[in-house]
Design a protein around this motif. Structure first.
Motif, PDB file in Angstrom:
ATOM      1  N   ILE A 179       0.862  -1.150  -0.010  1.00  0.00           N
ATOM      2  CA  ILE A 179      -0.212   0.088  -0.125  1.00  0.00           C
ATOM      3  C   ILE A 179       0.847   1.227  -0.088  1.00  0.00           C
ATOM      4  O   ILE A 179       0.379   2.433   0.354  1.00  0.00           O
ATOM      5  N   GLY A 180       2.090   1.083  -0.139  1.00  0.00           N
ATOM      6  CA  GLY A 180       3.002   2.339  -0.307  1.00  0.00           C
ATOM      7  C   GLY A 180       3.573   2.784   0.920  1.00  0.00           C
ATOM      8  O   GLY A 180       3.881   4.110   0.859  1.00  0.00           O
ATOM      9  N   THR A 181       3.325   2.168   2.043  1.00  0.00           N
ATOM     10  CA  THR A 181       4.117   2.859   3.176  1.00  0.00           C
ATOM     11  C   THR A 181       5.304   3.109   3.130  1.00  0.00           C
ATOM     12  O   THR A 181       6.344   2.406   2.810  1.00  0.00           O
ATOM     13  N   ASN A 182       5.790   4.214   3.843  1.00  0.00           N
ATOM     14  CA  ASN A 182       7.272   4.653   3.734  1.00  0.00           C
ATOM     15  C   ASN A 182       7.889   3.683   4.245  1.00  0.00           C
ATOM     16  O   ASN A 182       7.776   3.002   5.437  1.00  0.00           O
ATOM     17  N   ILE A 183       9.195   3.556   3.765  1.00  0.00           N
ATOM     18  CA  ILE A 183      10.075   2.425   4.192  1.00  0.00           C
ATOM     19  C   ILE A 183      10.413   2.614   5.823  1.00  0.00           C
ATOM     20  O   ILE A 183      10.803   1.658   6.727  1.00  0.00           O
ATOM     21  N   SER A 184      10.855   4.063   6.181  1.00  0.00           N
ATOM     22  CA  SER A 184      11.002   4.130   7.520  1.00  0.00           C
ATOM     23  C   SER A 184       9.951   3.697   8.478  1.00  0.00           C
ATOM     24  O   SER A 184      10.218   3.272   9.658  1.00  0.00           O
ATOM     25  N   VAL A 185       8.747   3.780   8.204  1.00  0.00           N
ATOM     26  CA  VAL A 185       7.724   3.357   8.999  1.00  0.00           C
ATOM     27  C   VAL A 185       8.001   1.571   8.884  1.00  0.00           C
ATOM     28  O   VAL A 185       7.501   1.103  10.024  1.00  0.00           O
ATOM     29  N   VAL A 186       7.906   1.007   7.787  1.00  0.00           N
ATOM     30  CA  VAL A 186       7.983  -0.230   7.666  1.00  0.00           C
ATOM     31  C   VAL A 186       9.064  -0.698   8.776  1.00  0.00           C
ATOM     32  O   VAL A 186       9.034  -1.657   9.384  1.00  0.00           O
ATOM     33  N   LEU A 187      10.153  -0.107   8.675  1.00  0.00           N
ATOM     34  CA  LEU A 187      11.336  -0.736   9.480  1.00  0.00           C
ATOM     35  C   LEU A 187      11.149  -0.318  10.888  1.00  0.00           C
ATOM     36  O   LEU A 187      11.355  -1.353  11.569  1.00  0.00           O
ATOM     37  N   SER A 188      10.548   0.662  11.293  1.00  0.00           N
ATOM     38  CA  SER A 188      10.212   1.165  12.635  1.00  0.00           C
ATOM     39  C   SER A 188       9.192   0.267  13.269  1.00  0.00           C
ATOM     40  O   SER A 188       9.225   0.016  14.465  1.00  0.00           O
ATOM     41  N   ARG A 189       8.173  -0.074  12.360  1.00  0.00           N
ATOM     42  CA  ARG A 189       7.232  -0.684  13.098  1.00  0.00           C
ATOM     43  C   ARG A 189       7.147  -2.107  13.049  1.00  0.00           C
ATOM     44  O   ARG A 189       6.417  -2.815  13.793  1.00  0.00           O
ATOM     45  N   HIS A 190       7.682  -2.645  12.049  1.00  0.00           N
ATOM     46  CA  HIS A 190       7.544  -4.165  11.604  1.00  0.00           C
ATOM     47  C   HIS A 190       8.796  -5.122  11.515  1.00  0.00           C
ATOM     48  O   HIS A 190       8.661  -6.155  11.953  1.00  0.00           O
ATOM     49  N   ILE A 191      10.016  -4.197  11.342  1.00  0.00           N
ATOM     50  CA  ILE A 191      11.337  -4.908  11.170  1.00  0.00           C
ATOM     51  C   ILE A 191      11.895  -4.664  12.573  1.00  0.00           C
ATOM     52  O   ILE A 191      12.231  -5.669  13.048  1.00  0.00           O
ATOM     53  N   LEU A 192      12.117  -3.469  13.283  1.00  0.00           N
ATOM     54  CA  LEU A 192      12.757  -3.481  14.173  1.00  0.00           C
ATOM     55  C   LEU A 192      12.265  -4.207  15.569  1.00  0.00           C
ATOM     56  O   LEU A 192      13.149  -4.674  16.037  1.00  0.00           O
ATOM     57  N   PRO A 193      11.026  -4.179  15.926  1.00  0.00           N
ATOM     58  CA  PRO A 193      10.410  -4.764  16.913  1.00  0.00           C
ATOM     59  C   PRO A 193      10.959  -6.428  16.878  1.00  0.00           C
ATOM     60  O   PRO A 193      11.151  -6.914  17.997  1.00  0.00           O
ATOM     61  N   GLY A 194      10.866  -7.007  15.793  1.00  0.00           N
ATOM     62  CA  GLY A 194      11.504  -8.425  15.482  1.00  0.00           C
ATOM     63  C   GLY A 194      12.928  -8.487  15.560  1.00  0.00           C
ATOM     64  O   GLY A 194      13.564  -9.640  15.841  1.00  0.00           O
ATOM     65  N   VAL A 195      13.775  -7.391  15.486  1.00  0.00           N
ATOM     66  CA  VAL A 195      15.227  -7.416  15.484  1.00  0.00           C
ATOM     67  C   VAL A 195      15.801  -7.297  16.863  1.00  0.00           C
ATOM     68  O   VAL A 195      16.831  -7.570  17.164  1.00  0.00           O
ATOM     69  N   ILE A 196      15.147  -6.412  17.564  1.00  0.00           N
ATOM     70  CA  ILE A 196      15.674  -5.958  18.850  1.00  0.00           C
ATOM     71  C   ILE A 196      15.859  -6.940  19.804  1.00  0.00           C
ATOM     72  O   ILE A 196      16.844  -7.222  20.298  1.00  0.00           O
ATOM     73  N   PRO A 197      14.999  -8.155  19.997  1.00  0.00           N
ATOM     74  CA  PRO A 197      15.295  -9.264  20.943  1.00  0.00           C
ATOM     75  C   PRO A 197      16.557  -9.953  20.230  1.00  0.00           C
ATOM     76  O   PRO A 197      17.423 -10.373  21.263  1.00  0.00           O
ATOM     77  N   ILE A 198      16.595 -10.223  18.952  1.00  0.00           N
ATOM     78  CA  ILE A 198      17.794 -10.907  18.483  1.00  0.00           C
ATOM     79  C   ILE A 198      19.149 -10.165  18.905  1.00  0.00           C
ATOM     80  O   ILE A 198      20.288 -10.545  19.070  1.00  0.00           O
ATOM     81  N   ALA A 199      19.126  -8.910  18.505  1.00  0.00           N
ATOM     82  CA  ALA A 199      20.208  -8.065  18.961  1.00  0.00           C
ATOM     83  C   ALA A 199      20.602  -7.773  20.306  1.00  0.00           C
ATOM     84  O   ALA A 199      21.656  -7.693  20.690  1.00  0.00           O
ATOM     85  N   LEU A 200      19.737  -7.913  21.217  1.00  0.00           N
ATOM     86  CA  LEU A 200      20.066  -7.904  22.436  1.00  0.00           C
ATOM     87  C   LEU A 200      20.761  -9.459  23.125  1.00  0.00           C
ATOM     88  O   LEU A 200      21.630  -8.987  23.761  1.00  0.00           O
ATOM     89  N   SER A 201      20.678 -10.422  22.506  1.00  0.00           N
ATOM     90  CA  SER A 201      21.097 -11.546  22.662  1.00  0.00           C
ATOM     91  C   SER A 201      22.440 -11.440  22.297  1.00  0.00           C
ATOM     92  O   SER A 201      23.387 -11.943  22.916  1.00  0.00           O
ATOM     93  N   GLN A 202      22.590 -10.943  21.021  1.00  0.00           N
ATOM     94  CA  GLN A 202      23.922 -10.939  20.369  1.00  0.00           C
ATOM     95  C   GLN A 202      24.705  -9.829  21.339  1.00  0.00           C
ATOM     96  O   GLN A 202      26.037  -9.835  21.471  1.00  0.00           O
TER      97      GLN A 202
END
Length: 285
Positions: A179-202
């Motif tokens: 639907i043309g969502t801005n990349i920054s919104v996709v990364l901040s709302r959908h990608i980062l929440p799934g990355v942060i737990p992995i990044a924490l263990s790393q």
């Protein structure tokens, strides 16, 4: 919902004996680092006794070759070793997240270029690279942090990239992109929440590696000689004859045991976090 997820992670971590033991160790070292000025019986830079004084009621761990109290050096050294480990781990994870997210999300030539860079860093022999960089940049607190960060970001980047590749195929991410969502919104709302737990263990595992690297560099004489880290204590011990006398018992053994214990604390906590965040690693209870 996010708070409930983190609360669940915390409950699982503290119910795991290994993870709880690791957390307790880390909390003890953190308290020692904070309270070092109050716990240390002497200023670590002052000459307070005769050189090579054996442990006694006044100097619980004896003195070094210039009469400085070794216990005070160790207590203050906790600050430096812990600080270098945490800062270097934070920078390396930050770089790893940046490279991993960009590589995994954009794919194509960007992914190929960044992954070849990661492969290059990983394939270079670790010890020669570490020594070369430290010798070239020079000894100081921030230079040691920079060296550790430059050689530690590649492995987290690969792990983060794998997570991003998985996340970007999820339905909600595809729907947001369609639907043309801005990349920054996709990364901040959908990608980062799934990355942060992995990044924490790393991050936790990277901190343990950073402490070992700092101790290794300092032991080789490539650390900051003006700071009282556990690695520099070991360096001066071997450079000034501790191994040729009985002084190694109170001058070499304690910092070595402290390094080992702190690394175990980080390692146990990191492995427990990985088990929590990766369902395939969990054991059936």
């Amino acid at each position: 919902m996010g708070n409930q997820k983190w609360k669940k992670y915390w409950q699982v971590l503290t119910s795991n004996n290994i993870g709880l033991f690791g957390l307790i160790l880390l909390m003890i070292f953190l308290l020692i680092a904070i309270l070092a000025p109050f716990l240390a019986p002497f200023d670590p830079t002052d000459r307070v006794g005769a050189p090579f004084t054996k442990p006694n009621s006044q100097f619980l761990l004896g003195t070094n070759d210039v009469g400085q109290d070794i216990l005070s050096e160790l207590l203050y050294g906790t600050r430096i070793s812990l600080l270098i480990g945490v800062i270097a781990a934070f920078i390396s994870i930050l770089l790893g997240c940046l490279v991993g997210i960009v590589s995994g999300y954009y794919g194509g030539k960007v992914d190929a270029l960044l992954m070849r860079l990661v492969d290059l860093v990983l394939v270079i022999p670790f010890l020669p690279l570490m020594i070369l960089l430290a010798a070239f940049i020079g000894p100081s607190f921030w230079n040691i942090v920079l060296v550790i960060s430059l050689i530690s970001w590649a492995s987290p980047a690969r792990v983060i990239r794998s997570q991003v590749l998985t996340l970007k195929t999820k339905g909600y991410v595809e729907a947001a992109k369609s639907i043309g969502t801005n990349i920054s919104v996709v990364l901040s709302r959908h990608i980062l929440p799934g990355v942060i737990p992995i990044a924490l263990s790393q991050f936790v595992l990277a901190a343990s590696h950073s402490i070992l690297i700092e101790a290794s560099l300092s032991f080789l004489g490539l650390g900051d000689p003006f700071t009282k880290s556990w690695g520099t204590i070991l360096y001066y011990a071997q450079a000034r004859g501790a191994f040729l006398t009985d002084a190694w018992i109170w001058w070499v053994l304690p910092p070595g045991l402290l390094i080992t214990t702190l690394v175990i604390g980080f390692a146990f906590t990191g492995y427990s976090l990985e088990e929590i965040l990766n369902p395939r690693l969990r054991k059936e209870r």
